[in-house]
Design a protein around this motif. Structure first.
Motif, PDB file in Angstrom:
ATOM      1  N   GLN A   1      38.238  20.339  46.695  1.00  0.00           N
ATOM      2  CA  GLN A   1      39.426  20.883  47.329  1.00  0.00           C
ATOM      3  C   GLN A   1      39.096  22.182  48.038  1.00  0.00           C
ATOM      4  O   GLN A   1      38.045  22.775  47.838  1.00  0.00           O
ATOM      5  CB  GLN A   1      40.490  21.172  46.271  1.00  0.00           C
ATOM      6  N   SER A   2      40.059  22.633  48.800  1.00  0.00           N
ATOM      7  CA  SER A   2      39.897  23.927  49.459  1.00  0.00           C
ATOM      8  C   SER A   2      40.071  25.033  48.425  1.00  0.00           C
ATOM      9  O   SER A   2      40.535  24.800  47.316  1.00  0.00           O
ATOM     10  CB  SER A   2      40.944  24.070  50.560  1.00  0.00           C
ATOM     11  N   VAL A   3      39.708  26.227  48.807  1.00  0.00           N
ATOM     12  CA  VAL A   3      39.849  27.370  47.902  1.00  0.00           C
ATOM     13  C   VAL A   3      41.321  27.564  47.528  1.00  0.00           C
ATOM     14  O   VAL A   3      41.652  27.822  46.367  1.00  0.00           O
ATOM     15  CB  VAL A   3      39.277  28.653  48.555  1.00  0.00           C
ATOM     16  N   GLY A   4      42.197  27.376  48.494  1.00  0.00           N
ATOM     17  CA  GLY A   4      43.628  27.509  48.214  1.00  0.00           C
ATOM     18  C   GLY A   4      44.101  26.487  47.193  1.00  0.00           C
ATOM     19  O   GLY A   4      44.895  26.791  46.307  1.00  0.00           O
ATOM     20  N   GLY A   5      43.595  25.265  47.307  1.00  0.00           N
ATOM     21  CA  GLY A   5      43.957  24.218  46.352  1.00  0.00           C
ATOM     22  C   GLY A   5      43.435  24.528  44.962  1.00  0.00           C
ATOM     23  O   GLY A   5      44.110  24.293  43.954  1.00  0.00           O
ATOM     24  N   LEU A   6      42.209  25.055  44.912  1.00  0.00           N
ATOM     25  CA  LEU A   6      41.638  25.437  43.615  1.00  0.00           C
ATOM     26  C   LEU A   6      42.428  26.570  42.972  1.00  0.00           C
ATOM     27  O   LEU A   6      42.694  26.550  41.770  1.00  0.00           O
ATOM     28  CB  LEU A   6      40.169  25.829  43.782  1.00  0.00           C
TER      29      LEU A   6
ATOM     30  N   LYS B   1      45.532  27.256  43.483  1.00  0.00           N
ATOM     31  CA  LYS B   1      46.806  26.682  43.058  1.00  0.00           C
ATOM     32  C   LYS B   1      46.662  25.962  41.720  1.00  0.00           C
ATOM     33  O   LYS B   1      47.484  26.113  40.825  1.00  0.00           O
ATOM     34  CB  LYS B   1      47.335  25.723  44.124  1.00  0.00           C
ATOM     35  N   ASP B   2      45.582  25.163  41.573  1.00  0.00           N
ATOM     36  CA  ASP B   2      45.333  24.455  40.314  1.00  0.00           C
ATOM     37  C   ASP B   2      45.125  25.431  39.159  1.00  0.00           C
ATOM     38  O   ASP B   2      45.655  25.239  38.057  1.00  0.00           O
ATOM     39  CB  ASP B   2      44.112  23.544  40.437  1.00  0.00           C
ATOM     40  N   VAL B   3      44.350  26.477  39.423  1.00  0.00           N
ATOM     41  CA  VAL B   3      44.099  27.480  38.374  1.00  0.00           C
ATOM     42  C   VAL B   3      45.406  28.156  37.965  1.00  0.00           C
ATOM     43  O   VAL B   3      45.681  28.329  36.769  1.00  0.00           O
ATOM     44  CB  VAL B   3      43.058  28.519  38.841  1.00  0.00           C
ATOM     45  N   MET B   4      46.223  28.535  38.924  1.00  0.00           N
ATOM     46  CA  MET B   4      47.497  29.202  38.617  1.00  0.00           C
ATOM     47  C   MET B   4      48.416  28.270  37.828  1.00  0.00           C
ATOM     48  O   MET B   4      49.099  28.697  36.891  1.00  0.00           O
ATOM     49  CB  MET B   4      48.177  29.689  39.896  1.00  0.00           C
TER      50      MET B   4
END
Length: 159
Positions: A35-40, A42-45
């Motif tokens: 995934q993109s950094v933004g997606g990662l 988001k997943d972490v959050m």
């Protein structure tokens, strides 16, 4: 009633389920389609949010159980106070009967009853103390919060 793989006598026995983060193995396809950094982020959050909600839910459950124990222990203190209040009647009755005489002074007999009631109140107070003394801090919650804090401080290490 427990779910598959859960020990009915384990540390979480009798507790309602709490939200958790699913743990799955990464496959080659998952790594290839990163995934993109933004997606990662988001997943972490999302996972941190789920973890914090689970920690809060666990704290609520453990504190609620300790409050119930405290309430059960306080019943003995209430019984002790009630007996002390009723025993005052016998103290005043013994003073009023001070002048009566039936072999043994009536005041002495009522005084003995009053002392016996105080001993009973002391026994109930002791039982209440023993119940309240068993209260403990929510150890599982404290331990998991420490583990979470350690994992956030040292994200690459596994224990």
């Amino acid at each position: 009633m427990t779910g598959p793989g859960q020990n009915p006598n384990g540390p979480g026995a009798g507790l309602p389920p709490v939200p958790s983060i699913p743990l799955t193995d990464e496959t080659a396809r998952d790594v290839a389609g990163e995934q993109s950094v933004g997606g990662l982020v988001k997943d972490v959050m999302t996972q941190v949010s789920t973890l914090l909600r689970a920690e809060i839910e666990l704290a609520k459950i453990e504190v609620g159980a300790e409050v119930k124990k405290a309430l059960r222990g306080s019943v003995f203190f209430i019984l002790a106070l009630t007996i002390v209040c009723f025993s005052l009647f016998f103290l005043f009755f013994a003073i009023a009967e001070l002048l009566a005489d039936l072999g043994l002074y009536r005041s002495a007999s009522f005084g003995i009853v009053w002392v016996a009631m105080l001993v009973t109140a002391g026994l109930f107070g002791f039982l209440g103390y023993r119940k309240v003394r068993r209260l403990r801090a929510p150890e599982r919650t404290i331990e998991t919060i420490k583990d979470t804090a350690a994992a956030l401080r040292h994200p690459g290490e596994h224990s």
